[in-house]
Scaffold this active site. Sequence first.
Site, PDB file in Angstrom:
ATOM      1  N   GLU A 182       0.873  -1.184   0.000  1.00 45.46           N
ATOM      2  CA  GLU A 182       0.000   0.000   0.000  1.00 45.46           C
ATOM      3  C   GLU A 182       0.905   1.228   0.000  1.00 45.46           C
ATOM      4  O   GLU A 182       1.847   1.316   0.789  1.00 45.46           O
ATOM      5  CB  GLU A 182      -0.888  -0.008   1.263  1.00 45.46           C
ATOM      6  CG  GLU A 182      -1.710   1.263   1.428  1.00 45.46           C
ATOM      7  CD  GLU A 182      -2.601   1.269   2.682  1.00 45.46           C
ATOM      8  OE1 GLU A 182      -3.124   0.186   3.069  1.00 45.46           O
ATOM      9  OE2 GLU A 182      -2.764   2.352   3.280  1.00 45.46           O
ATOM     10  N   GLU A 223      -1.879  11.590   3.288  1.00 41.63           N
ATOM     11  CA  GLU A 223      -2.940  11.481   4.299  1.00 41.63           C
ATOM     12  C   GLU A 223      -2.891  12.734   5.152  1.00 41.63           C
ATOM     13  O   GLU A 223      -1.842  13.341   5.358  1.00 41.63           O
ATOM     14  CB  GLU A 223      -2.730  10.250   5.176  1.00 41.63           C
ATOM     15  CG  GLU A 223      -3.114   8.957   4.489  1.00 41.63           C
ATOM     16  CD  GLU A 223      -3.033   7.775   5.454  1.00 41.63           C
ATOM     17  OE1 GLU A 223      -4.067   7.349   5.982  1.00 41.63           O
ATOM     18  OE2 GLU A 223      -1.892   7.314   5.684  1.00 41.63           O
TER      19      GLU A 223
END
Length: 506
Positions: free
Chosen positions: A392, A397
Amino acid sequence: MNKFKGYNITIAILFLLLFSECSSKKAKANNKIAFADNCVVAHRGAWKKMGFPENSIASLKHAIELKCTGSEFDVRMTADDSLVINHDPHYNNLPIESTAYTDLLKFKLSNGEKLPTLREYVLAGIENNISTRLVCEIKPSEISKERGQIVAAKVVQLVKELKAQDIVVYISFDYDILKKIRTLNPTVSLQYLEGNKSPEQVKADGISGLDCHFSVFKEHPDWIESAKKNNITLNAWTVNDPNDMDWLIANGFDFITTNEPELLKERIKLSPVSNGMKLIWSDEFNTKGLPDSTKWNFEEGGHGWGNGESQYYTSRPENANIQNGILSIKIIKENYKGSSYTSARINTKNKFSFKYGKVEMRAKQPSGGGVWPALWMLGDNKAAVGWPACGEIDIMEYAGNRMNKVTAALHHPDHSGANPDGGYTMITNADTEFHIYTLEWTPSDIKISVDNQHFFVFANSSSIPFNHDFFLIFNCAIGGHYGGAIDPNFSSSNFDIDYVRVFQNK
Ligand code: MG
């Protein structure tokens, strides 16, 4: 003796003639046109930064000094049939088409230059210049259509007389002016300005290029591909915003017409396409309503998504909507199917995935305690090998509870969940301004940056799962392990995404 003297003089003249013939051939060969290898067309010359008047010879000379691939100017005809260079139909409040040239000459340009004639302008443009096209806009006549045709014929005739055919390109809003020029010169470059004809239509009429306001290409993104297929050159005007420049550069425009040639040159240097890459996939979000279903899937549901998140992801336009070139993922406080918040999560699974390259995304963060937007990727092989074996890559974020802190993370076996490899950076105005979030991914490195500043660099290797195809995911959660406590006063906020572009080496 005298007899021989005359003979010698004849021989000397012959030699001189031969020599001058050779040297003029040499000069011609040295003057062979080699247009500057960039897409910069200075709009009305390069005038802005130096404070020159628009359409002045000084602005033309400066565009040539800057090695722009083109310098644009506007041609009009006076009442007594002089061709002059001026953008507006009026010059010092005098209507050019119904004023004699000598009356216009009473007024100087702001730098002391006289109002240039086309002859003076072209002569200045071909002097010591082999790299900058003279982009000649023939203004339609306000008196009659026929007068426009006469102007076109006179311009072409003068350019021929000055032997400048190879360096002049013609543009016009009047389609018939371009068609007239085509009959006079079957090989010259012609670009149509109005933006109401497709690449196929102009090709059928022998017009070799489209030169449209950049918004036309946002409305007709398919014209970019069809122009390339049909060998129609692409030009866009008047592009002064670096974000619009980046978009046109990424899409391989032949020409970009700008009041800011210096800035455009800087943006070209920064663009992946100037560094050996090619745009392979993008969404500019120039459609309207829900995201393009040929590119994106919705993921729906409200089960906490493995992180104790509070939202229910829907596929409604209330939660994912494109307007004015921006995709807004909207987090809303509302009761929906047992959850207290709604939002959206979209991915490109089975529609687009890729291995290695550069991803650029321009986005503005939502605000409010608890919001948790992300731009990230998962390995295509997740169903086969599971998570985190699939890998991932979290490119960006963010949490409303940690304003202006942007984080990146890599999840892989031994480093996943609460313990990924990663980094963070502090930026300013994350939720009021757009920033560019970038992944550069090669077999040897994974680099993540904001606004071209790397803040996380990780060595890639065959022992970690970052060497196969990944797909993109955009979402905004609320609450959960990363989002944290939700502000009880939160009502709604937008996560805005302007574009996503994926480049790979050519
Ligand atoms: Mg113009």
